[in-house]
Every structure is written in structure tokens, then in C-alpha cells.
Motif scaffolding. Structure first.
Motif, short mmCIF file in Angstrom:
data_model
loop_
_atom_site.label_atom_id
_atom_site.label_comp_id
_atom_site.label_asym_id
_atom_site.label_seq_id
_atom_site.Cartn_x
_atom_site.Cartn_y
_atom_site.Cartn_z
N GLU A 1 82.06 34.99 -49.11
CA GLU A 1 81.27 34.05 -48.32
C GLU A 1 82.16 33.09 -47.51
OE1 GLU A 1 81.67 32.20 -52.45
OE2 GLU A 1 81.41 34.18 -51.56
N ALA A 2 83.46 33.04 -47.86
CA ALA A 2 84.39 32.20 -47.11
C ALA A 2 84.76 32.83 -45.76
CB ALA A 2 85.66 31.96 -47.93
N GLY A 3 84.46 34.11 -45.57
CA GLY A 3 84.77 34.78 -44.31
C GLY A 3 83.91 34.24 -43.18
N VAL A 4 84.51 34.08 -42.01
CA VAL A 4 83.80 33.50 -40.87
C VAL A 4 82.58 34.34 -40.51
CG1 VAL A 4 83.96 32.92 -38.42
CG2 VAL A 4 85.86 32.39 -39.95
N ALA A 5 82.75 35.65 -40.33
CA ALA A 5 81.64 36.50 -39.89
C ALA A 5 80.52 36.54 -40.92
CB ALA A 5 82.16 37.91 -39.59
N VAL A 6 80.86 36.71 -42.20
CA VAL A 6 79.84 36.73 -43.25
C VAL A 6 79.12 35.39 -43.29
CG1 VAL A 6 79.46 36.83 -45.74
CG2 VAL A 6 80.95 38.50 -44.65
N GLY A 7 79.87 34.30 -43.16
CA GLY A 7 79.25 32.98 -43.15
C GLY A 7 78.29 32.80 -41.99
N ARG A 8 78.64 33.35 -40.81
CA ARG A 8 77.74 33.26 -39.67
C ARG A 8 76.43 34.01 -39.94
NH1 ARG A 8 79.63 28.98 -37.02
NH2 ARG A 8 81.68 29.31 -36.11
N VAL A 9 76.53 35.17 -40.53
CA VAL A 9 75.33 35.96 -40.82
C VAL A 9 74.46 35.26 -41.86
CG1 VAL A 9 74.45 38.16 -41.71
CG2 VAL A 9 76.43 38.13 -40.17
N LEU A 10 75.09 34.72 -42.90
CA LEU A 10 74.33 33.98 -43.91
C LEU A 10 73.60 32.79 -43.28
CD1 LEU A 10 76.65 33.90 -47.06
CD2 LEU A 10 74.34 34.84 -46.93
N PRO B 1 65.66 39.27 -36.62
CA PRO B 1 65.76 37.97 -35.96
C PRO B 1 67.15 37.34 -36.08
CG PRO B 1 63.74 38.09 -37.23
CD PRO B 1 64.55 39.29 -37.59
N ALA B 2 67.83 37.56 -37.22
CA ALA B 2 69.18 37.02 -37.39
C ALA B 2 70.15 37.68 -36.41
CB ALA B 2 69.65 37.21 -38.83
N VAL B 3 70.02 39.00 -36.23
CA VAL B 3 70.88 39.72 -35.29
C VAL B 3 70.65 39.20 -33.88
CG1 VAL B 3 71.30 41.96 -34.21
CG2 VAL B 3 71.08 41.81 -36.70
N ARG B 4 69.39 39.01 -33.50
CA ARG B 4 69.09 38.51 -32.17
C ARG B 4 69.70 37.12 -31.94
NH1 ARG B 4 62.68 40.22 -31.81
NH2 ARG B 4 62.99 42.33 -30.99
N ALA B 5 69.58 36.26 -32.96
CA ALA B 5 70.12 34.91 -32.82
C ALA B 5 71.64 34.94 -32.69
CB ALA B 5 69.71 34.07 -34.03
N LEU B 6 72.29 35.79 -33.46
CA LEU B 6 73.76 35.87 -33.40
C LEU B 6 74.25 36.42 -32.07
CD1 LEU B 6 74.45 37.08 -37.04
CD2 LEU B 6 75.31 34.96 -36.03
N ARG B 7 73.49 37.32 -31.48
CA ARG B 7 73.88 37.84 -30.16
C ARG B 7 73.97 36.71 -29.14
NH1 ARG B 7 69.92 43.12 -29.65
NH2 ARG B 7 71.17 44.58 -30.92
N ALA B 8 73.08 35.72 -29.28
CA ALA B 8 73.07 34.60 -28.33
C ALA B 8 74.13 33.56 -28.66
CB ALA B 8 71.68 33.95 -28.32
N THR B 9 74.36 33.30 -29.96
CA THR B 9 75.25 32.20 -30.34
C THR B 9 76.67 32.65 -30.66
OG1 THR B 9 74.54 32.38 -32.66
CG2 THR B 9 73.32 30.84 -31.23
#
Length: 302
Positions: free
Chosen positions: A280-289, A111-119
């Protein structure tokens, strides 16, 4: 001023975690002789002994532990620098590699992957199924960027290598055969099932969770059958061979099995995410978290 070599400090750190030169060499894809040579050179550079023999093994000296205590802050700052540089170069673009245990893959990671694909379509997530032991080895070795596990199997909160994020308290429901006398009882408690035949694995985390939950409710479960996969467990329940605890997050439903919520003594299992400290300060890692926390928040409202 002393000459500090980050690569050699990483080798020393890995030796502390792995315990032997051979295991360290395997983890770092080096030869044992190369590991020994690098550590010998580091000891010469620092002017202190770092290892002492103990039978066929070696142990870190007090000086080595002092060095690593200060080096942890350096590693954390380098992770932050790497994360910030990645954000500067890529902005919202980046790949995050996730290791997740089996039930967390469909319930949290997908579900997190699906949400990130949209946002945030520029953030790519690569998921790898792995139980806690393997997941944290991959995380420590830099082969994945985030690990999902049960809190009971995660490194201690004080482990300086990782930052932990509490995601979810996942309730455990009880699976009963349809004609069971307790299938329709109001306010069903785990203690009401003390005399039942239970189905769970002979060893491993789910065995520990089942035994621990039942013992907390005041009884020791009598194991009638052993199985690890949900398909096998629920087939046995449907056949009237026993009862089983099933995590809500597994979202396993089967015709012929009655899933019941438990009352006051309802057990839960805690799910956490972990990243290398500083990353965790990384943009991509933060988005996934953030995406994982959002999914976990929805699950918590079940």
C-alpha cells in the motif's frame, strides 16, 4: 549467522497456505520434486526439520512455523522496498492489476479507472473479474495487486499477508412485482416479507447473504425459485414469482420491478479492498485505493 534464502522461504510459506506439495507446485508453477528439493535444502541450511509426514500429506513442524513467523516481517519489508523502488523509478507511472467480484466491477472499479484517467493518466489499471476465492489466490501469488471482495469472504483481519481497507456498507433493497400489496407501504421492514416466496441462488455467497439477512430479521426465507444472475432474478420478480434482495451497488433497475428501501432492519453487505501487506506504500497502488475510496464514499451517500 544462518544463510536465509528468500525464494525457499516463499515456497515454505506457500506450502503452509496450500497444504500439499502438489498444490504448492501448481501454485508456484514448479514440479513437486523441485518443491521437495528446495525445502530439503532449506532445512539443511537452517539446521532444523521443517516438515513431518502425516499419511500422504506433510505438515509444518513447530520450527517451520517459527521461521515463517519471522519471515512474514521480511516479506512485508520487501513489499515496501519494491513499492518505494517502483515509486522512485516510475514516479506517478505504474500498472495496478485489480481482481473484483461481479457487481464491484461496474460500481467501483470502472468509476475509479475513469477518475484516474483524468487525474493520474500515468497510472494504468487492469481489471479482472474474479470471485473472492480466486481473487485472493491471485493476490497472494502476486498475479494481481489489489482484490475487491465482500468482507465476509475476505481473509481474516489478522492474516499477516494482507492489508484490508473497509470501503463500503452496501445496502440491500427488496425487489417486488408492481402490484404487490407491500409495494407502496411506508416504512417497509424485511420482517414484513416473512411470508413471501423468495428468489435467490441455491448456494454461494448470495444465498448465504439472503438467508443471513432474513434470519437476522427473525424468519427463515422460503425459497420459491433459484437463480444467480440479476437478469434472471428480476425477470422472475417482474412475473410475480417472488421477491428478492438486491444490492444497491449492483444498480440493477428493470421496468416492471419496484425497488424498495427497507426500514430499521435494512441489511447491508460490507465491501473491502485488500493488498499484499506493505504494498500500500506504492504510489500507483495508493492512487487506486484512494480512487476506490472516493467512489465508495459517493455510493455511501445514496
Amino acid at each position: 549467522m544462518l544463510e536465509w534464502d528468500i525464494r525457499k522461504l516463499q515456497i515454505l510459506r506457500t506450502l503452509r497456505e496450500q497444504g500439499t506439495v502438489t498444490a504448492t507446485a501448481e501454485a508456484l508453477r514448479m514440479t513437486p520434486s523441485a518443491v521437495s528439493q528446495q525445502l530439503t535444502n532449506l532445512a539443511k541450511q537452517l539446521g532444523v526439520p521443517l516438515l513431518e509426514a502425516r499419511g500422504r500429506r506433510v505438515r509444518l513442524t513447530d520450527a517451520a512455523r517459527l521461521v515463517l513467523r519471522h519471515a512474514e516481517a521480511v516479506f512485508e519489508q520487501l513489499e515496501r522496498a519494491d513499492a518505494e523502488l517502483s515509486a522512485y523509478v516510475h514516479g506517478e507511472v505504474g500498472e495496478v492489476r485489480v481482481a473484483a467480484f461481479s457487481t464491484a466491477v461496474p460500481a467501483l472499479a470502472v468509476p475509479a479507472v475513469r477518475a484516474l484517467r483524468a487525474t493520474h493518466p500515468g497510472v494504468s489499471v487492469r481489471v479482472r473479474e474474479a470471485e473472492a476465492g480466486e481473487a485472493y489466490e491471485l493476490l497472494a501469488g502476486g498475479e494481481v495487486d489489489l482484490a475487491l471482495s465482500l468482507a465476509a469472504q475476505a481473509p481474516e483481519v489478522g492474516d499477516g499477508r494482507f492489508t484490508r481497507v473497509e470501503l463500503l456498507a452496501d445496502p440491500l433493497d427488496v425487489a417486488l412485482p408492481p402490484g404487490h400489496a407491500l409495494a407502496t407501504v411506508e416504512g417497509l421492514r424485511l420482517a414484513d416479507l416473512a411470508g413471501e416466496s423468495w428468489i435467490f441462488g441455491g448456494s454461494g455467497p448470495w444465498s448465504d447473504i439472503t438467508r443471513g439477512a432474513c434470519e437476522a430479521a427473525g424468519f427463515s426465507p422460503r425459497q420459491g425459485h433459484s437463480a444467480a444472475g440479476w437478469t434472471a432474478i428480476l425477470a422472475m420478480v417482474e412475473a410475480g414469482m417472488g421477491v428478492a434482495l438486491v444490492p444497491r451497488m449492483a444498480a440493477v433497475r428493470r421496468d416492471g420491478v419496484v425497488m424498495r428501501e427497507l426500514g430499521a432492519d435494512r441489511p447491508v453487505r460490507h465491501v473491502v479492498a485488500a493488498v499484499r501487506r506493505g504494498s500500500e506504500a506504492g504510489v500507483a497502488v495508493g492512487r487506486v485505493l484512494s480512487a476506490l475510496e472516493s467512489v465508495a464514499g459517493r455510493l455511501a451517500r445514496w
